[in-house]
Motif scaffolding. Structure first.
Motif, PDB file in Angstrom:
ATOM      1  N   ARG A  57       0.845  -1.199   0.000  1.00  0.00           N
ATOM      2  CA  ARG A  57       0.000   0.000   0.000  1.00  0.00           C
ATOM      3  C   ARG A  57       0.878   1.246   0.000  1.00  0.00           C
ATOM      4  O   ARG A  57       1.869   1.320   0.726  1.00  0.00           O
ATOM      5  N   TYR A  58       0.479   2.209  -0.778  1.00  0.00           N
ATOM      6  CA  TYR A  58       1.119   3.522  -0.797  1.00  0.00           C
ATOM      7  C   TYR A  58       0.084   4.536  -0.324  1.00  0.00           C
ATOM      8  O   TYR A  58      -1.015   4.601  -0.868  1.00  0.00           O
ATOM      9  N   VAL A  59       0.447   5.331   0.669  1.00  0.00           N
ATOM     10  CA  VAL A  59      -0.449   6.363   1.192  1.00  0.00           C
ATOM     11  C   VAL A  59       0.317   7.679   1.232  1.00  0.00           C
ATOM     12  O   VAL A  59       1.327   7.803   1.933  1.00  0.00           O
ATOM     13  N   GLY A  60      -0.146   8.655   0.456  1.00  0.00           N
ATOM     14  CA  GLY A  60       0.526   9.942   0.401  1.00  0.00           C
ATOM     15  C   GLY A  60       1.960   9.829  -0.071  1.00  0.00           C
ATOM     16  O   GLY A  60       2.828  10.567   0.383  1.00  0.00           O
ATOM     17  N   HIS A  61       2.200   8.895  -0.984  1.00  0.00           N
ATOM     18  CA  HIS A  61       3.571   8.591  -1.427  1.00  0.00           C
ATOM     19  C   HIS A  61       3.644   8.665  -2.949  1.00  0.00           C
ATOM     20  O   HIS A  61       2.741   8.197  -3.644  1.00  0.00           O
ATOM     21  N   THR A  62       4.707   9.232  -3.466  1.00  0.00           N
ATOM     22  CA  THR A  62       4.883   9.302  -4.911  1.00  0.00           C
ATOM     23  C   THR A  62       4.880   7.897  -5.508  1.00  0.00           C
ATOM     24  O   THR A  62       5.563   6.989  -5.015  1.00  0.00           O
ATOM     25  N   LEU A  63       4.098   7.716  -6.576  1.00  0.00           N
ATOM     26  CA  LEU A  63       4.009   6.404  -7.220  1.00  0.00           C
ATOM     27  C   LEU A  63       5.073   6.317  -8.322  1.00  0.00           C
ATOM     28  O   LEU A  63       4.824   6.636  -9.488  1.00  0.00           O
ATOM     29  N   ASP A  64       6.244   5.910  -7.915  1.00  0.00           N
ATOM     30  CA  ASP A  64       7.361   5.818  -8.852  1.00  0.00           C
ATOM     31  C   ASP A  64       7.081   4.718  -9.885  1.00  0.00           C
ATOM     32  O   ASP A  64       6.735   3.581  -9.525  1.00  0.00           O
ATOM     33  N   THR A  65       7.220   5.061 -11.153  1.00  0.00           N
ATOM     34  CA  THR A  65       6.884   4.123 -12.221  1.00  0.00           C
ATOM     35  C   THR A  65       7.726   2.851 -12.147  1.00  0.00           C
ATOM     36  O   THR A  65       7.219   1.742 -12.366  1.00  0.00           O
ATOM     37  N   ASP A  66       8.994   2.970 -11.825  1.00  0.00           N
ATOM     38  CA  ASP A  66       9.855   1.786 -11.731  1.00  0.00           C
ATOM     39  C   ASP A  66       9.403   0.864 -10.593  1.00  0.00           C
ATOM     40  O   ASP A  66       9.394  -0.371 -10.751  1.00  0.00           O
ATOM     41  N   ASP A  67       9.016   1.480  -9.467  1.00  0.00           N
ATOM     42  CA  ASP A  67       8.518   0.668  -8.346  1.00  0.00           C
ATOM     43  C   ASP A  67       7.244  -0.058  -8.761  1.00  0.00           C
ATOM     44  O   ASP A  67       7.048  -1.253  -8.459  1.00  0.00           O
ATOM     45  N   MET A  68       6.340   0.671  -9.419  1.00  0.00           N
ATOM     46  CA  MET A  68       5.088   0.059  -9.843  1.00  0.00           C
ATOM     47  C   MET A  68       5.355  -1.107 -10.801  1.00  0.00           C
ATOM     48  O   MET A  68       4.733  -2.169 -10.689  1.00  0.00           O
ATOM     49  N   ARG A  69       6.295  -0.907 -11.723  1.00  0.00           N
ATOM     50  CA  ARG A  69       6.602  -1.955 -12.697  1.00  0.00           C
ATOM     51  C   ARG A  69       7.139  -3.204 -12.005  1.00  0.00           C
ATOM     52  O   ARG A  69       6.750  -4.331 -12.364  1.00  0.00           O
ATOM     53  N   ARG A  70       7.996  -3.032 -11.017  1.00  0.00           N
ATOM     54  CA  ARG A  70       8.541  -4.195 -10.302  1.00  0.00           C
ATOM     55  C   ARG A  70       7.436  -4.987  -9.615  1.00  0.00           C
ATOM     56  O   ARG A  70       7.414  -6.222  -9.671  1.00  0.00           O
ATOM     57  N   HIS A  71       6.525  -4.275  -8.957  1.00  0.00           N
ATOM     58  CA  HIS A  71       5.427  -4.973  -8.273  1.00  0.00           C
ATOM     59  C   HIS A  71       4.516  -5.689  -9.273  1.00  0.00           C
ATOM     60  O   HIS A  71       4.089  -6.832  -9.036  1.00  0.00           O
ATOM     61  N   ILE A  72       4.230  -5.031 -10.383  1.00  0.00           N
ATOM     62  CA  ILE A  72       3.325  -5.620 -11.372  1.00  0.00           C
ATOM     63  C   ILE A  72       3.977  -6.809 -12.063  1.00  0.00           C
ATOM     64  O   ILE A  72       3.338  -7.852 -12.286  1.00  0.00           O
ATOM     65  N   GLU A  73       5.272  -6.696 -12.377  1.00  0.00           N
ATOM     66  CA  GLU A  73       5.980  -7.825 -12.991  1.00  0.00           C
ATOM     67  C   GLU A  73       6.089  -9.002 -12.026  1.00  0.00           C
ATOM     68  O   GLU A  73       6.218 -10.159 -12.461  1.00  0.00           O
ATOM     69  N   ALA A  74       6.007  -8.721 -10.725  1.00  0.00           N
ATOM     70  CA  ALA A  74       6.027  -9.795  -9.721  1.00  0.00           C
ATOM     71  C   ALA A  74       4.653 -10.441  -9.554  1.00  0.00           C
ATOM     72  O   ALA A  74       4.499 -11.365  -8.745  1.00  0.00           O
ATOM     73  N   GLY A  75       3.671  -9.941 -10.308  1.00  0.00           N
ATOM     74  CA  GLY A  75       2.355 -10.581 -10.297  1.00  0.00           C
ATOM     75  C   GLY A  75       1.267  -9.835  -9.539  1.00  0.00           C
ATOM     76  O   GLY A  75       0.142 -10.323  -9.431  1.00  0.00           O
ATOM     77  N   LYS A  76       1.591  -8.653  -9.025  1.00  0.00           N
ATOM     78  CA  LYS A  76       0.575  -7.903  -8.277  1.00  0.00           C
ATOM     79  C   LYS A  76      -0.321  -7.120  -9.233  1.00  0.00           C
ATOM     80  O   LYS A  76       0.085  -6.734 -10.332  1.00  0.00           O
ATOM     81  N   GLN A  77      -1.541  -6.877  -8.783  1.00  0.00           N
ATOM     82  CA  GLN A  77      -2.514  -6.095  -9.535  1.00  0.00           C
ATOM     83  C   GLN A  77      -3.015  -4.937  -8.682  1.00  0.00           C
ATOM     84  O   GLN A  77      -3.027  -5.018  -7.444  1.00  0.00           O
ATOM     85  N   CYS A  78      -3.436  -3.860  -9.336  1.00  0.00           N
ATOM     86  CA  CYS A  78      -3.915  -2.691  -8.604  1.00  0.00           C
ATOM     87  C   CYS A  78      -5.357  -2.909  -8.145  1.00  0.00           C
ATOM     88  O   CYS A  78      -6.243  -3.159  -8.964  1.00  0.00           O
ATOM     89  N   MET A  79      -5.596  -2.778  -6.843  1.00  0.00           N
ATOM     90  CA  MET A  79      -6.914  -3.007  -6.268  1.00  0.00           C
ATOM     91  C   MET A  79      -7.599  -1.717  -5.800  1.00  0.00           C
ATOM     92  O   MET A  79      -8.799  -1.700  -5.561  1.00  0.00           O
ATOM     93  N   ARG A  80      -6.830  -0.662  -5.642  1.00  0.00           N
ATOM     94  CA  ARG A  80      -7.377   0.650  -5.277  1.00  0.00           C
ATOM     95  C   ARG A  80      -6.457   1.711  -5.865  1.00  0.00           C
ATOM     96  O   ARG A  80      -5.240   1.564  -5.813  1.00  0.00           O
TER      97      ARG A  80
END
Length: 314
Positions: free
Chosen positions: A205-228
């Motif tokens: 979970r990210y709360v009040g945090h910059t959504l760095d594209t590289d971080d997002m890509r790592r999580h998504i490539e690891a199989g995570k999906q956006c739920m909120r």
């Protein structure tokens, strides 16, 4: 006035119902406070504390679902029941059996109910008869279910349907995070939740945090999906989108607060102005959101579609 949550449902567009007909439907189910032996009661209340159960302006309707529940803690009932059971044991020389205990508990509950505190909860319903929206201001699915149940009971053959879009919100939100950009007219804010559908449901979970594209890509490539995903529409309204297409934490931004009618002279005029502004802005926002999700694929309208609404894909 602004709804904080949007549970979305579809109606025919336009829906040819007038305020008089709506009042006639709701009146038999108007809210009345519960009596001394009722744990809870529910019904329709006046949005403006007058004789009308429906507030109407320019094809927009506002209803209020009211629920009242008495607070009678189970621990209090148990405590009094045990004391009564002890007295009964002294009188009859043996402990009360299961049947006697059940009857004692029912008796204690009936005696304590008239002295219990009551709490009321109002849930608002916005109906756009022009564009075919019925929206419930509820964060909880259970509360929305209560409101829908009374709507169906009040309005014979209510043509209520689900919202069906071409792209599932989960895949759309995941794609937006992967690209680092929202769809046309929307920006991504700093709150999101990514979750793995695999066993264990690993969640970030990210709360009040910059959504760095590289971080997002790592999580998504690891199989995570956006739920909120927190988003802002045209710098006018911020909100959080969920997989079921329920929209939460709806907040009008400063540009809309400044757009409120400064000439409103009294509460009625301010209410009219605020309701007009809210319905117009949310109408436009919902239209843009449906476009961002690939467009609407059919409303699923009809009494048979009154299951819990989900964001469906064609």
């Amino acid at each position: 006035m602004w709804f904080k949550n949007l549970q979305l449902h579809r109606l025919p567009a336009p829906w040819s119902v007038n305020p008089e007909q709506m009042q006639k439907w709701l009146a038999p189910h108007a809210f009345a406070p519960g009596n001394s032996v009722e744990m809870q009661s529910q019904g329709w209340a006046s949005p403006r504390d007058d004789d009308s159960l429906v507030y109407t302006l320019n094809g927009q309707m506002l209803l209020v679902f009211r629920a009242e529940k008495k607070l009678l803690p189970a621990s209090v009932v148990t405590q009094v029941t045990k004391a009564r059971a002890a007295d009964l044991e002294d009188q009859q020389g043996f402990k009360p059996g299961r049947k006697q205990m059940r009857e004692l508990k029912e008796q204690v509950t009936d005696e304590l109910l008239p002295r219990a505190f009551s709490i009321r909860r109002d849930t608002r319903v916005w109906i756009d008869t022009r564009h075919g929206w019925l929206v419930i201001d509820a964060a909880s699915q259970a509360v929305a279910d209560e409101v829908r149940a009374l709507l169906v009971k009040s309005i014979d053959q209510l043509p209520l349907g689900t919202v069906r879009v071409a792209h599932a919100p989960v895949s759309a939100m995941t794609g937006w995070l992967l690209s680092g950009e929202g769809p046309a007219g929307f920006t991504l804010d700093q709150d999101t939740e990514l979750r793995s559908p695999a066993e264990g449901n690993a969640t970030v979970r990210y709360v009040g945090h910059t959504l760095d594209t590289d971080d997002m890509r790592r999580h998504i490539e690891a199989g995570k999906q956006c739920m909120r995903l927190a988003m802002t529409w045209n710098d006018r309204v911020s909100f959080v989108l969920t997989p079921s297409l329920t929209i939460k934490r709806v907040t009008p931004l400063d540009v809309l607060k400044e757009a409120s009618d400064p000439t409103a002279q009294n509460d009625d005029e301010r209410f009219d102005s605020d309701f007009t502004l809210m319905s117009a802005e949310l109408d436009r926002m919902l239209a843009d959101l449906l476009d961002a999700l690939g467009g609407e694929q059919g409303s699923g309208q009809g009494a048979g579609s009154l299951a819990t609404p989900q964001a469906a894909t064609a």
